[in-house]
Design an enzyme around this catalytic site. Sequence first.
Site, PDB file in Angstrom:
ATOM      1  N   GLU A 294       0.817  -1.215   0.000  1.00 19.56           N
ATOM      2  CA  GLU A 294       0.000   0.000   0.000  1.00 19.56           C
ATOM      3  C   GLU A 294       0.856   1.271   0.000  1.00 19.56           C
ATOM      4  OE1 GLU A 294      -3.654  -1.870   2.661  1.00 19.56           O
ATOM      5  OE2 GLU A 294      -2.026  -0.822   3.673  1.00 19.56           O
ATOM      6  N   PRO A 295       1.608   1.505  -1.054  1.00 15.50           N
ATOM      7  CA  PRO A 295       2.424   2.728  -1.071  1.00 15.50           C
ATOM      8  C   PRO A 295       1.559   3.960  -1.298  1.00 15.50           C
ATOM      9  CG  PRO A 295       2.558   1.620  -3.196  1.00 15.50           C
ATOM     10  CD  PRO A 295       1.724   0.736  -2.304  1.00 15.50           C
ATOM     11  N   GLY A 296       1.783   4.988  -0.505  1.00 11.75           N
ATOM     12  CA  GLY A 296       1.094   6.263  -0.732  1.00 11.75           C
ATOM     13  C   GLY A 296       2.135   7.287  -1.115  1.00 11.75           C
ATOM     14  N   ARG A 297       2.973   7.626  -0.109  1.00  9.35           N
ATOM     15  CA  ARG A 297       4.023   8.626  -0.303  1.00  9.35           C
ATOM     16  C   ARG A 297       4.921   8.302  -1.510  1.00  9.35           C
ATOM     17  NH1 ARG A 297       6.176  11.078   4.352  1.00  9.35           N
ATOM     18  NH2 ARG A 297       5.323   9.283   5.417  1.00  9.35           N
TER      19      ARG A 297
ATOM     20  N   ARG B 282       4.133  19.071   8.036  1.00 13.59           N
ATOM     21  CA  ARG B 282       5.050  17.966   8.316  1.00 13.59           C
ATOM     22  C   ARG B 282       6.326  18.405   9.034  1.00 13.59           C
ATOM     23  NH1 ARG B 282       7.269  15.029   5.335  1.00 13.59           N
ATOM     24  NH2 ARG B 282       6.956  13.096   6.487  1.00 13.59           N
TER      25      ARG B 282
ATOM     26  N   TYR C 298       6.684  16.536  12.422  1.00  9.83           N
ATOM     27  CA  TYR C 298       7.636  15.414  12.449  1.00  9.83           C
ATOM     28  C   TYR C 298       9.081  15.868  12.331  1.00  9.83           C
ATOM     29  CZ  TYR C 298       3.342  13.362  10.481  1.00  9.83           C
ATOM     30  OH  TYR C 298       2.050  13.007  10.218  1.00  9.83           O
TER      31      TYR C 298
ATOM     32  N   CYS D 191       0.571  32.650  12.905  1.00  5.98           N
ATOM     33  CA  CYS D 191       0.924  33.236  14.200  1.00  5.98           C
ATOM     34  C   CYS D 191       1.473  32.157  15.111  1.00  5.98           C
ATOM     35  CB  CYS D 191      -0.311  33.855  14.822  1.00  5.98           C
ATOM     36  SG  CYS D 191      -0.888  35.187  13.805  1.00  5.98           S
TER      37      CYS D 191
ATOM     38  N   TYR E 105       0.841  13.916   1.944  1.00  9.37           N
ATOM     39  CA  TYR E 105       0.577  14.395   3.305  1.00  9.37           C
ATOM     40  C   TYR E 105       0.788  15.903   3.475  1.00  9.37           C
ATOM     41  CZ  TYR E 105       0.769   9.367   4.007  1.00  9.37           C
ATOM     42  OH  TYR E 105       0.555   8.020   3.896  1.00  9.37           O
TER      43      TYR E 105
HETATM   44  N1  LLP Z   1      -1.194   1.504   4.667  1.00 15.23           N
HETATM   45  C1  LLP Z   1      -1.587   1.843   5.900  1.00 15.23           C
HETATM   46  C2  LLP Z   1      -2.400   0.917   6.670  1.00 15.23           C
HETATM   47  C3  LLP Z   1      -1.231   3.082   6.446  1.00 15.23           C
HETATM   48  O1  LLP Z   1      -1.620   3.400   7.660  1.00 15.23           O
HETATM   49  C4  LLP Z   1      -0.448   3.974   5.677  1.00 15.23           C
HETATM   50  C5  LLP Z   1      -0.051   5.270   6.203  1.00 15.23           C
HETATM   51  C6  LLP Z   1      -0.072   3.597   4.385  1.00 15.23           C
HETATM   52  C7  LLP Z   1      -0.458   2.342   3.916  1.00 15.23           C
HETATM   53  C8  LLP Z   1       0.722   4.485   3.476  1.00 15.23           C
HETATM   54  O2  LLP Z   1       1.964   4.814   3.973  1.00 15.23           O
HETATM   55  P1  LLP Z   1       3.008   5.576   3.018  1.00 15.23           P
HETATM   56  O3  LLP Z   1       3.425   4.617   1.929  1.00 15.23           O
HETATM   57  O4  LLP Z   1       2.326   6.740   2.429  1.00 15.23           O
HETATM   58  O5  LLP Z   1       4.117   5.945   3.929  1.00 15.23           O
HETATM   59  N2  LLP Z   1       1.209  11.838   7.915  1.00 15.23           N
HETATM   60  C9  LLP Z   1       2.445  11.088   7.981  1.00 15.23           C
HETATM   61  C10 LLP Z   1       2.283   9.711   7.430  1.00 15.23           C
HETATM   62  C11 LLP Z   1       1.180   8.941   8.099  1.00 15.23           C
HETATM   63  C12 LLP Z   1       0.997   7.614   7.435  1.00 15.23           C
HETATM   64  C13 LLP Z   1      -0.235   6.947   7.918  1.00 15.23           C
HETATM   65  N3  LLP Z   1      -0.452   5.682   7.326  1.00 15.23           N
HETATM   66  C14 LLP Z   1       3.526  11.853   7.239  1.00 15.23           C
HETATM   67  O6  LLP Z   1       3.254  12.935   6.741  1.00 15.23           O
HETATM   68  O7  LLP Z   1       4.676  11.414   7.166  1.00 15.23           O
END
Ligand code: LLP
Length: 463
Positions: free
Chosen positions: A320-323, A360, A364, A391, A421
């Site tokens: 499940e890649p998002g980033r 971010r 973080y 502010c 994100y």
């Molecule tokens: N699968 C599940 C179950 C997740 O909880 C997440 C991210 C992903 C996949 C995708 O992760 P990625 O490949 O995008 O890293 N807001 C934070 C990241 C929170 C991620 C939450 N879950 C940031 O800006 O770094």
Amino acid sequence: MSRSAHPAGPRHADVLPEGHYTAPPTDLNVLDEKVWARTVGRNDDGVVTVGGIEVTRLAEEFGTPAYFLDEADFRARCRAWADAFGKDADVFYAGKAFLSRAVVRWLKEEGLNLDVCSGGELTTALDAGMPADRIAFHGNNKSQEEIERAVEAGVGRIVVDSFQEIVRVAHTAQRLGTRQRVQIRVTVGVEAHTHEFIATAHEDQKFGIPLAGGQAAEAVRRALRLDGIELIGIHSHIGSQIFDTSGFEVAAHRVVRLLAEIRDEHGIELPEIDLGGGLGIAYTSDDDPREPHDIAKALGEIVTRECEAARLRTPRISVEPGRAIVGPTAFTLYEVGTIKPLEGLRTYVSVDGGMSDNIRTALYDAEYSVALVSRTSTAGPMLARVVGKHCESGDIVVKDAFLPADLAPGDLIAVPATGAYCRSMASNYNHALRPPVVAVKDGEARVIVRRETEEDLLRLDVG
Ligand code: LLP
């Protein structure tokens, strides 16, 4: 902690403060392709372009701050992930990184599946035509209403996150006269090497059911007893912005061990495992992310090896890649406002956005790069901190970066790798108007998420 200290830029005293910076690049006009979307470059006039369009033109047409997303890059990354994992595995794009109708259509066209984690993301996915069976529904506290909508829509899987939810999903599906495919999310007890707030597989946190103490095995027992659900697999997500696959190795090992225990106890081999997302991207030149085919190969080998050792059929893998898909494809364009040199410290460069469009850094301690994009400069490097207009003194977009010392109000600067994100975590703090997302491709730019307006703010305010 300082990585190293370097000679001061022209606006500075001899001693540089503590900071997260390495040497200023020899040429500040050069764009490191590691951190910029693929079609980004500089034209002969020194103006940065994306998809063949100058950022100066984009700023005129769409205003600043704004996110510009390289559609060709997004699609290419989708294809790279799909090709790397092949037909025996599934890639689910994690919608929380950034989701809009256009994104859903691109995913659909490029053959990806979609992970959603709220009713809102589910609505966006369905509205833009993602087939329900290509959707996975996540969340540690899904409401009854969300569960019903997901089951009714016929989502391909619900990833259940607690004992209570196993029962809720099963009863809901039964009541609706159907059988819901589910995976159980487990916590494998891995300490991912990332920021504490985005690590998710150690036991002391809210996600998943721990493998420890036989809790996950008990969850499987209960799931197998309930008619409304079909248990198809085990899910593990260890955290985010991870470069090292060793955490995934441990996770795969422990998940496969659970599959073997399930086989031994119940005589069934679950057909799927999901190893989650979390693969890191380059925010600065110091980051070295791995390519999708490398990751696919490593994960495939780990799972195959572990299954052979446990004499299990290799399950179908999903990720499940998002980033890693959307992150590198966009940059945020800002106009420079007030510039404040602080003698012996650094120069504060204020932009027309800030923590409302990129939380971010504040949340973080994330590191970003930045470049002057509306022109080139021959001036020397100046140690800068790019800050917003909110502010709040923690309203920092780029903590430490070098910008040309002749930077002036009205210049355009851009922060790369803001596709993930940033818009999805944007806020209205100080009644800021959330910036638009503009997709750029082959010389054409179109708004896919429009800029918020003051009317939008007032429309919500019904007091
Ligand atoms: N699968 C599940 C179950 C997740 O909880 C997440 C991210 C992903 C996949 C995708 O992760 P990625 O490949 O995008 O890293 N807001 C934070 C990241 C929170 C991620 C939450 N879950 C940031 O800006 O770094």
